[in-house]
Design a protein around this motif. Structure first.
Motif, mmCIF file in Angstrom:
data_model
loop_
_atom_site.group_PDB
_atom_site.id
_atom_site.type_symbol
_atom_site.label_atom_id
_atom_site.label_comp_id
_atom_site.label_asym_id
_atom_site.label_seq_id
_atom_site.Cartn_x
_atom_site.Cartn_y
_atom_site.Cartn_z
ATOM 1 N N ASP A 118 -7.039 3.227 2.015
ATOM 2 C CA ASP A 118 -5.754 2.719 2.489
ATOM 3 C C ASP A 118 -4.777 3.853 2.748
ATOM 4 O OD1 ASP A 118 -6.854 0.291 2.146
ATOM 5 O OD2 ASP A 118 -5.831 -0.180 0.279
ATOM 6 N N GLU A 151 1.544 -2.704 6.524
ATOM 7 C CA GLU A 151 0.292 -2.126 6.030
ATOM 8 C C GLU A 151 0.565 -0.814 5.319
ATOM 9 O OE1 GLU A 151 0.617 -2.963 9.258
ATOM 10 O OE2 GLU A 151 -0.556 -4.822 9.284
ATOM 11 N N ARG A 209 6.514 2.786 7.814
ATOM 12 C CA ARG A 209 7.211 1.568 7.379
ATOM 13 C C ARG A 209 6.601 0.271 7.908
ATOM 14 N NH1 ARG A 209 12.427 2.915 5.626
ATOM 15 N NH2 ARG A 209 12.113 4.858 4.494
ATOM 16 N N SER A 255 3.872 5.803 3.357
ATOM 17 C CA SER A 255 4.649 4.682 3.902
ATOM 18 C C SER A 255 5.601 5.131 4.999
ATOM 19 C CB SER A 255 5.431 3.998 2.785
ATOM 20 O OG SER A 255 6.516 4.807 2.404
ATOM 21 N N GLU A 257 -3.327 4.704 6.604
ATOM 22 C CA GLU A 257 -1.987 4.291 7.008
ATOM 23 C C GLU A 257 -0.999 5.447 7.137
ATOM 24 O OE1 GLU A 257 -1.551 1.437 8.167
ATOM 25 O OE2 GLU A 257 -3.553 0.790 7.579
ATOM 26 N N ALA A 279 0.882 2.379 0.426
ATOM 27 C CA ALA A 279 1.608 3.301 -0.437
ATOM 28 C C ALA A 279 1.777 2.720 -1.839
ATOM 29 C CB ALA A 279 2.974 3.605 0.175
ATOM 30 N N TRP A 280 2.067 1.416 -1.921
ATOM 31 C CA TRP A 280 2.258 0.801 -3.236
ATOM 32 C C TRP A 280 0.953 0.851 -4.034
ATOM 33 C CZ3 TRP A 280 6.188 -0.505 -6.200
ATOM 34 C CH2 TRP A 280 5.973 -1.362 -7.274
ATOM 35 N N LEU A 338 0.944 -8.610 -0.667
ATOM 36 C CA LEU A 338 0.510 -7.399 0.038
ATOM 37 C C LEU A 338 -1.010 -7.459 0.110
ATOM 38 C CD1 LEU A 338 2.613 -4.619 -1.704
ATOM 39 C CD2 LEU A 338 2.897 -5.430 0.598
ATOM 40 N N VAL A 382 3.338 0.203 3.852
ATOM 41 C CA VAL A 382 4.012 -0.011 2.576
ATOM 42 C C VAL A 382 3.009 -0.498 1.534
ATOM 43 C CG1 VAL A 382 5.755 -1.385 1.395
ATOM 44 C CG2 VAL A 382 6.253 -0.418 3.628
ATOM 45 N N GLU A 383 2.121 -1.406 1.969
ATOM 46 C CA GLU A 383 1.117 -1.902 1.034
ATOM 47 C C GLU A 383 0.205 -0.772 0.553
ATOM 48 O OE1 GLU A 383 -1.380 -4.969 2.579
ATOM 49 O OE2 GLU A 383 -2.836 -4.706 0.984
ATOM 50 N N VAL A 398 3.370 9.952 -1.692
ATOM 51 C CA VAL A 398 3.452 8.498 -1.602
ATOM 52 C C VAL A 398 4.464 8.052 -0.540
ATOM 53 C CG1 VAL A 398 5.159 8.144 -3.419
ATOM 54 C CG2 VAL A 398 3.436 6.436 -3.036
ATOM 55 N N LEU A 399 5.551 8.832 -0.383
ATOM 56 C CA LEU A 399 6.521 8.470 0.655
ATOM 57 C C LEU A 399 5.955 8.740 2.044
ATOM 58 C CD1 LEU A 399 10.047 9.594 -0.542
ATOM 59 C CD2 LEU A 399 9.195 7.289 -0.184
ATOM 60 N N PHE A 431 0.377 4.377 -5.175
ATOM 61 C CA PHE A 431 1.307 4.735 -6.237
ATOM 62 C C PHE A 431 0.831 4.156 -7.570
ATOM 63 C CE2 PHE A 431 6.212 5.190 -6.757
ATOM 64 C CZ PHE A 431 5.999 6.134 -7.736
ATOM 65 N N ILE A 432 0.570 2.847 -7.586
ATOM 66 C CA ILE A 432 0.226 2.178 -8.841
ATOM 67 C C ILE A 432 -1.134 2.667 -9.348
ATOM 68 C CG2 ILE A 432 -0.359 -0.038 -9.865
ATOM 69 C CD1 ILE A 432 2.549 0.206 -9.583
ATOM 70 N N PHE A 464 10.731 1.947 -3.002
ATOM 71 C CA PHE A 464 9.674 1.035 -2.579
ATOM 72 C C PHE A 464 10.064 -0.426 -2.697
ATOM 73 C CE2 PHE A 464 6.800 4.572 -2.444
ATOM 74 C CZ PHE A 464 6.055 4.210 -1.341
#
Lengths: 490, 228
Positions: free
Chosen positions: A234, A150, A147, A144, A238, A155-156, B217, A152-153, A140-141, A159-160, B201
């Motif tokens: 995504d 896009e 940085r 992103s 990215e 990766a989030w 986002l 970061v989005e 996940v890191l 992750f979720i 994050f």
């Protein structure tokens, strides 16, 4: 046993060591060295398994099914590491990441390899879960890493969605453990796959039925089955390209491997009930929907990496469908497809990484004339796409042909959907790839430093598998087929 | 068998499980972040109490360790980390308005009923206790999921994620008398690493969109004409 310890210790040591190397030059070489040693250990393990059928130890167990995936994982890990070296130097030269980024990237690369190998070799369903979740945390890191908003989005989202999916899988695992405790003499072994498999018929079918739905949704999220696939395009588009190559080539396979292992358990438990093929039917449904939907989405893509990630969803759907279909022919085809898809797709992502560096963008509309600017990259992309679209003489054609034959034998009507889906996907790919390869290059487009060796090795292997599967490998896959489907094909 | 005929210790576990479920509802509708974190910490403490009760009831020694681990991780460490992050992000006074609070609560009630419906097939064979506990933990997991959907704030989403894990712990401890130790440690490790990464994050999201409202986002879509 010692080979088993070695393939787990090597990436672990690599991950720890690389956390302290911030020189991109050295980190690239160390990463490559560790990957090469891991492949050597994996081959050694393969040889041991060939001699002894099963290598087992505390919480770990390797048989014909997972050992071929172990070797494949280590192999793709090595070739991607070869590609990653010049790629990351290019990225660093363009100042897209900082020295801490270099340390995170290489350390997480090896951590990811570790989690993949643990997930494949473990015999404990709980450890399997921990490893698959660990794979999310490790990557996940990396998604992103650049940085950008896009990234970061993406990766989030990754992750979720994967976190939620995998949490549902844990609920399924708990239910399985609960079912096992009612029947096993030693309840503490209730998560050991081999023990469960031996006593599968005694497991309570009602509990296992509920458990499988959770497990399928959970691990299916990681396989990228529609409609839980949202994270996949995504995360692929990215992140750094070597990451896309290993995500597509390895992570999806490992998640599918988990689903297949669990299906074997549930099939055993449901055999005596009035719905013995429930697990298979669920896999076929999810697989077919993923296959068709992803094929259609291919047409609408504007980002080259997103497009190929949809192609990955499509192929994972096809494999899921085939494992659901069951029977020796479909299972053999699916195993072969796992192999050739991994090789082809990682080769494509490697080529795409170079193509994106040449054009300076990932937008399909602005990548033009690759063959004229850098023939090696252009031809590799074209051949890779020809291979993945399932044209003879490449290996994907062979495995898709086997799958189609198996479908015609058992569910003739579904073969119409399969053929239609293949045609749609093929059209979608070529529609975008043709101008990228043949179009007129923009002014001042320059070739980049590229190492095409991994791509050539991968495509060469896929070609070889399409022309003639070596007897050794065929025997290997056949033994795995025997384990999964209950009877051999050859 | 009616609930009152169960052994007292099992009744006690069910009571605690019901409180865990109640706290899930509290988390779902709590708009102030700090209060939500406190509710989450209490939920963790209750899970640890359930583990302790099961350990005493079943004389399972490894569960004492597990109870301690849960208490340290779920009731102290993670809430403390969240607390610190909220202070560092200057969100102490942050309140969030749910767009349809009544609807979300009704959905949560529907999820509880759905959870009981899912476990209906187990009724015939299994004990009342197991059925109830599996249904309650599934409901906690699903309400966590609902929270991820209903909340737009990243910290609140993480709370939803972590309360899903609480539901899983509850199921593992009370329905199966605890997972094997190696698995439990692995899961705890994963949860801890996940929490650290969530912290990373929060800052990355804030740097990229100047807020922690993850609804903003929205750059990555399928229909966009020009993918950046």
């Amino acid at each position: 046993m010692s080979a088993l310890i070695l393939i787990l210790l090597l990436p672990l040591a690599g991950a720890l060591a690389l956390a302290f190397v911030s020189s991109v030059r050295w980190a690239g070489w160390i990463n490559l060295g560790v990957a090469a040693l891991t492949l050597a250990a994996a081959l050694w393990l393969g040889w041991t398994v060939a001699a002894h059928e099963v290598v087992a130890g505390l919480h770990f167990r390797v048989d014909a099914f997972n050992v071929y995936l172990v070797v494949l994982t280590a192999f793709v890990g090595l070739t991607t590491a070869i590609f990653s070296r010049p790629y990351m130097r290019h990225v660093c030269a363009n100042a897209r990441i900082s020295p801490p980024g270099v340390r995170i990237y290489h350390s997480m690369y090896q951590t990811f390899m570790l989690t993949m190998l643990v997930a494949l070799t473990t015999d404990n369903l709980g450890v399997l879960w921990v490893a698959v979740e660990g794979a999310t945390l490790a990557t996940v890191l990396l998604v992103s890493l650049y940085r950008t908003p896009e990234a970061v989005e993406a990766a989030w989202k990754y992750f979720i969605l994967c976190g939620v999916g995998i949490a549902l899988a844990l609920f399924g695992t708990v239910l399985t453990y609960f079912a096992a405790q009612q029947v096993l003499a030693d309840p503490t072994e209730g998560l050991t796959w081999s023990v469960l498999y031996a006593d599968a018929a005694a497991l309570d079918p009602t509990v296992m039925r509920i458990a499988f739905v959770f497990l399928l949704v959970g691990y299916g999220t990681k396989v990228g089955l529609v409609p839980m696939h949202q994270w996949l395009p995504d995360a692929h588009s990215e992140g750094p390209t070597p990451m896309s190559a290993v995500l597509s080539g390895l992570l999806l396979n490992v998640a599918l491997y988990a689903v297949v292992r669990l299906k074997m358990l549930v099939d055993g438990s449901l055999a005596a009930t009035d719905t013995p093929h429930l697990a298979g039917a669920l896999l076929m449904g999810f697989g077919l929907i993923s296959f068709l939907v992803a094929g259609l989405f291919l047409h609408r893509q504007r980002d080259i990496k997103r497009m190929f990630s949809y192609s990955s969803i499509e192929h994972m759907g096809l494999m899921t469908f085939a494992f659901g279909l069951g029977g020796p022919l479909a299972t053999f085809g699916a195993l072969l497809h796992m192999l050739v898809h991994s090789l082809t797709k990682s080769a494509i992502f490697i080529t795409v990484g170079h193509a994106a560096h040449i054009a300076g963008t990932q937008s399909i509309d602005r990548i033009r004339g690759l063959i004229r600017t850098q023939p090696a990259v252009g031809w590799s992309l074209l051949l890779g796409v020809v291979a993945i679209a399932g044209f003879p003489p490449f290996g994907v054609f062979a495995s898709e042909f086997l799958l189609l034959t198996a479908t015609i034998q058992t569910q003739p009507w579904l073969s119409v959907a399969l053929l239609g889906g293949l045609a749609v996907a093929c059209a979608g790919l070529f529609r975008h790839v043709h101008p990228m390869v043949y179009g007129t290059p923009p002014e001042g487009q320059q070739p980049v430093e590229a190492n095409m060796l991994p791509v050539m090795i991968h495509l060469g292997l896929v070609l070889w598998l399409g022309l003639a599967i070596p007897a050794l490998l065929a025997g290997w896959l056949d033994r795995a087929t025997g384990l999964i489907a209950g009877s051999h094909l050859l | 068998m009616s609930l009152t005929q169960l052994p007292l210790l099992e009744q006690f576990v069910l009571l605690q499980a019901a409180l865990v479920l109640f706290l899930s509802f509290g988390l779902l509708s709590q708009t102030r972040l700090l209060a939500a974190i406190h509710a989450f910490a209490w939920q963790g403490a209750l899970i640890a109490a359930v583990t302790l009760t099961v350990a005493i009831a079943g004389h399972a020694h490894h569960l004492y360790f597990s109870a301690l681990l849960t208490l340290a991780l779920k009731a102290m460490l993670i809430p403390w980390m969240l607390h610190r992050l909220v202070r560092r992000l200057a969100l102490e006074r942050h309140t969030e308005t749910l767009s349809h609070p009544a609807l979300v609560s009704m959905a949560a009630v529907a999820l509880v009923i759905f959870s009981y419906w899912v476990v209906v097939p187990i009724v015939a064979e299994e004990l009342t206790f197991t059925r109830n506990i599996v249904a309650v933990s599934l409901a906690v997991v699903l309400i966590g999921l609902l929270m991820l959907v209903a909340r737009q704030q990243a910290v609140a989403q993480v709370l939803g994620f972590m309360s899903m894990e609480n539901g899983l712990f509850l199921a593992a401890v009370s329905a199966t008398a605890g997972m094997p130790l190696v698995v439990e440690l692995g899961v705890a490790f994963d949860v801890l690493v996940a929490m650290v990464l969530f912290g990373v994050f929060f800052f990355q999201i804030r740097d990229s969109i100047d807020s922690l409202d993850v609804d903003r986002l929205n750059r990555l879509t399928e229909t966009e004409e020009e993918t950046p």
